[in-house]
Design an enzyme around this catalytic site. Structure first.
Site, PDB file in Angstrom:
ATOM      1  N   HIS A 155      -4.506 -39.582  20.206  1.00  0.00           N
ATOM      2  CA  HIS A 155      -3.558 -40.686  20.372  1.00  0.00           C
ATOM      3  C   HIS A 155      -4.196 -41.900  21.046  1.00  0.00           C
ATOM      4  CE1 HIS A 155       0.244 -38.442  19.361  1.00  0.00           C
ATOM      5  NE2 HIS A 155      -0.603 -37.443  19.545  1.00  0.00           N
ATOM      6  N   ASP A 273       7.056 -34.815  16.193  1.00  0.00           N
ATOM      7  CA  ASP A 273       5.841 -34.012  16.184  1.00  0.00           C
ATOM      8  C   ASP A 273       6.023 -32.752  15.334  1.00  0.00           C
ATOM      9  OD1 ASP A 273       3.576 -32.528  16.863  1.00  0.00           O
ATOM     10  OD2 ASP A 273       4.297 -32.026  18.874  1.00  0.00           O
ATOM     11  N   HIS A 446       2.853 -27.802  21.799  1.00  0.00           N
ATOM     12  CA  HIS A 446       3.755 -28.397  20.807  1.00  0.00           C
ATOM     13  C   HIS A 446       4.960 -27.491  20.569  1.00  0.00           C
ATOM     14  CE1 HIS A 446       0.691 -31.411  19.665  1.00  0.00           C
ATOM     15  NE2 HIS A 446      -0.158 -30.437  19.925  1.00  0.00           N
TER      16      HIS A 446
END
Length: 631
Positions: A155, A273, A446
């Site tokens: 990112h 995500d 995640h």
């Protein structure tokens, strides 16, 4: 954090959070807000009646009661009927990494994340892979700011390259930890004019016609946020990378209250995500890893070497805590690990005393059962600290039989073979190797499918675009969105460069813009092409043959025998093979000279003669380079 907590409590009361719900419940039961007590009665019916079914069954009733039946209109009195928002993903789709999305509305543009991806076996010699941000440079005059959700390389990694290509220093917005890591990157690239603006969860920033409101999410690095973008054409929610860990190491959980508030305001498009969308369960808490690491370190008889991502500050904190609890000192090695440890300690995200942290050069003076070594190399990178330790090439650390090695990470797709090579090398030496298959030494950062469905159900977006994942992850996340009630016609699985256009009338696909990948190869950025990589692959798999010959084109004669060298070719060190190749090339050149052909035809004849010989003898087709000297 106290101020942050107060802000969340205040928002709780305003938005109908737990406190507000309790007050409402008291009032409903008969107690006034001023505390005046009244008597309340609760009537309970004990009769149970079988529900009557329609001709179509009760499916229609279920449909009416579910979120599927709700009308989700894009029209709103708050929207500018003439405004259109363009959402342009430039990276992060069909790949793990390179996250980058541009938003454009009424002549203003903002950029959401600017990441990179690490190369795999298909990219020999390449150091880094960046998204093609040509579109951003072409519209740089519109760019009002760059928003970064968290500090991971996927990112933030392309920021130094992008920033050097921009004519003006555009402000970069991120949390304290994120900006600390970016500052370190910029120092390496000698960038001194950066405008870094610190934000906190709950802050709202004005960027041209956009406003960006930041909210806390839990991830595998401190300071992670999601962003709610408002503009005249509508609202977009980007979750960033997240999970729903309810026992986080730093006490920061994903802000459900903010998500519910955004849902009430109206989310026209949600970008979320998708990395773990194929995991059908909830992702385990990071605290579970700490328990396992503590047990392994306490039971180890010799040194403990732990490889993890250098940006996984939560994991590093648990390693340090376990080491200190076992009476061990901590050594940090690997350039990025040392740099991130220093940044995290300086900013207050990693707590370990100076007495418990020692330099790698001091290892020789400390018994091996009193040391824990944190290092890079969890992905099997050839030049990482763990790989050099395994190969006996590290300056200060030598692996010994009986040492414990923990690989506290999951290989990124494409890195499995590299990790396996390192593990096998460690096993040969006699190290006791732990990885995810043997113990709970790693959990994902995640959200799994159930968490993703929970967030989708809270937000109730009108349209949905899965991001941050390969094609299979994006498709799996799209199915989850459909299952939670997002109309299938409003779910967009896109490719990089494919844009969406949001307006008061709805959302639809827009034009495709330039996108792709850019290779960083040493000091070269963008000069390495796929053709070059294909040549490198051919060289590595088949070898190369070099042919040099001198000739006189006017007299159509060959001056002496051609000189031939073979490198990486099976049988290339065989004198008989070289003699036969020399004869073949000489005869081919002479025949072509007699025909009166030019240099191009002469090179082809020499190349074809060698290819023919080597295919007959070795069944290989190496790269053949022909150099003709005209005399």
């Amino acid at each position: 954090m106290e101020q942050l907590g107060q802000r969340y409590k205040s928002a709780d009361r305003k938005q109908g959070g737990p406190q507000g719900q309790r007050e409402h419940a008291k009032t409903r039961q008969g107690a006034s807000p001023q505390g005046e007590k009244t008597r309340s009665y609760k009537h309970v019916s004990i009769e149970h009646k079988r529900p009557s079914l329609t001709k179509e069954g009760n499916a229609g009733q279920r449909q009416a009661n579910s979120s599927r039946g709700r009308k989700r209109t894009f029209d709103s009195s708050k929207k500018d009927k003439g405004a259109t928002l363009k959402i342009i993903p430039l990276g992060g789709l069909d790949a793990i990494g390179m996250n980058m999305t541009a938003f454009e509305c009424k002549g203003d543009m903002i950029l959401d994340d600017a990441g990179l991806m690490f190369p795999d076996d298909n990219h020999p010699g390449v150091d880094l892979i960046l998204p093609d941000y040509t579109y951003v440079l072409e519209h740089a005059r519109k760019l009002k700011g760059i928003v970064i959700t968290h500090g991971h390389e996927d990112h933030t990694g392309s920021l130094p390259y992008l920033y050097k290509d921009l004519d003006v220093p555009v402000p970069i917005y991120g949390t304290k930890m994120t900006l600390g890591l970016i500052e370190g990157k910029f120092a390496e690239h000698k960038i001194k004019n950066a405008r870094l603006v610190e934000i906190k969860p709950g802050d709202t920033v004005k960027l041209g016609c956009f406003t960006a409101e930041f909210f806390a999410v839990n991830h595998s690095i401190p300071g992670s946020v999601g962003v709610f973008f408002r503009c005249p054409a509508g609202n977009v929610l980007h979750t960033g990378d997240f999970k729903l860990d309810q026992t986080p190491i730093d006490g920061v959980t994903t802000d459900f209250g903010a998500l519910a508030r955004f849902s009430t305001e109206g989310v026209d498009l949600m970008m979320s995500d998708s990395t773990n969308a194929m995991n059908p369960n909830f992702t385990l808490s990071e605290a579970e890893v700490g328990k396992e690491l503590s047990k392994i370190i306490a039971q180890a008889r010799s040194r403990v070497i732990i490889a993890s991502f250098a940006s996984h500050i939560h994991r590093m904190q648990q390693i340090c805590d376990a080491a200190v609890a076992s009476g061990r000192k901590v050594v940090v090695t690997g350039r990025s690990m040392i740099q991130n440890t220093d940044i995290a300690r300086r900013l207050g995200y990693l707590n370990i005393s100076d007495d418990d942290l020692i330099d790698a050069y001091e290892l020789k003076d400390i018994p091996s059962d009193q040391v824990v070594i944190m290092c890079t190399g969890s992905q099997g990178e050839p030049l990482s600290a763990l790989a050099r330790i395994a190969n006996g090439e590290h300056k200060t650390i030598d692996i010994e039989e009986g040492d414990t090695v923990i690989i506290s990470a999951t290989p990124v797709p494409g890195n499995e073979k590299a990790v396996t090579r390192v593990v096998n090398q460690l096993a040969k030496i006699g190290a006791d190797v732990w990885d995810k298959s043997r113990g709970r030494v790693h959990v994902s950062g995640h959200a799994g499918a159930e968490e993703l469905k929970l967030v989708l159900s809270i937000v109730q977006p009108k349209a949905f675009m899965p991001v941050h994942g390969e094609a299979s992850h994006l498709r799996a996340h799209a199915r989850l969105a459909e299952a939670t009630g997002v109309p299938v016609e409003n779910i967009f699985v896109c490719e990089n460069g494919e844009s969406l256009e949001l307006s008061a009338g709805g959302i639809e696909r827009g034009e495709t813009v330039q996108s792709g990948i850019v290779f960083v190869d040493g000091l070269s950025v963008g000069d390495t092409s796929m053709a070059v990589l294909e040549e490198r692959s051919a060289l590595s798999s088949q070898g190369v043959v070099s042919i040099a010959a001198a000739l006189n084109l006017k007299k159509r004669t060959l001056l002496g025998d051609p000189a031939i060298e073979m490198h990486g070719v099976s049988g290339g060190d065989d004198g008989y093979l070289l003699d036969d190749a020399t004869t073949r090339v000489r005869n081919a050149l002479l025949r072509t000279l007699d025909k009166g052909c030019g240099v191009k035809e002469l090179k082809k004849a020499a190349r074809d003669s060698v290819h023919s010989l080597l295919w007959e003898r070795t069944k290989t087709r190496p790269m053949v380079v022909v150099s003709l000297l005209e005399v």
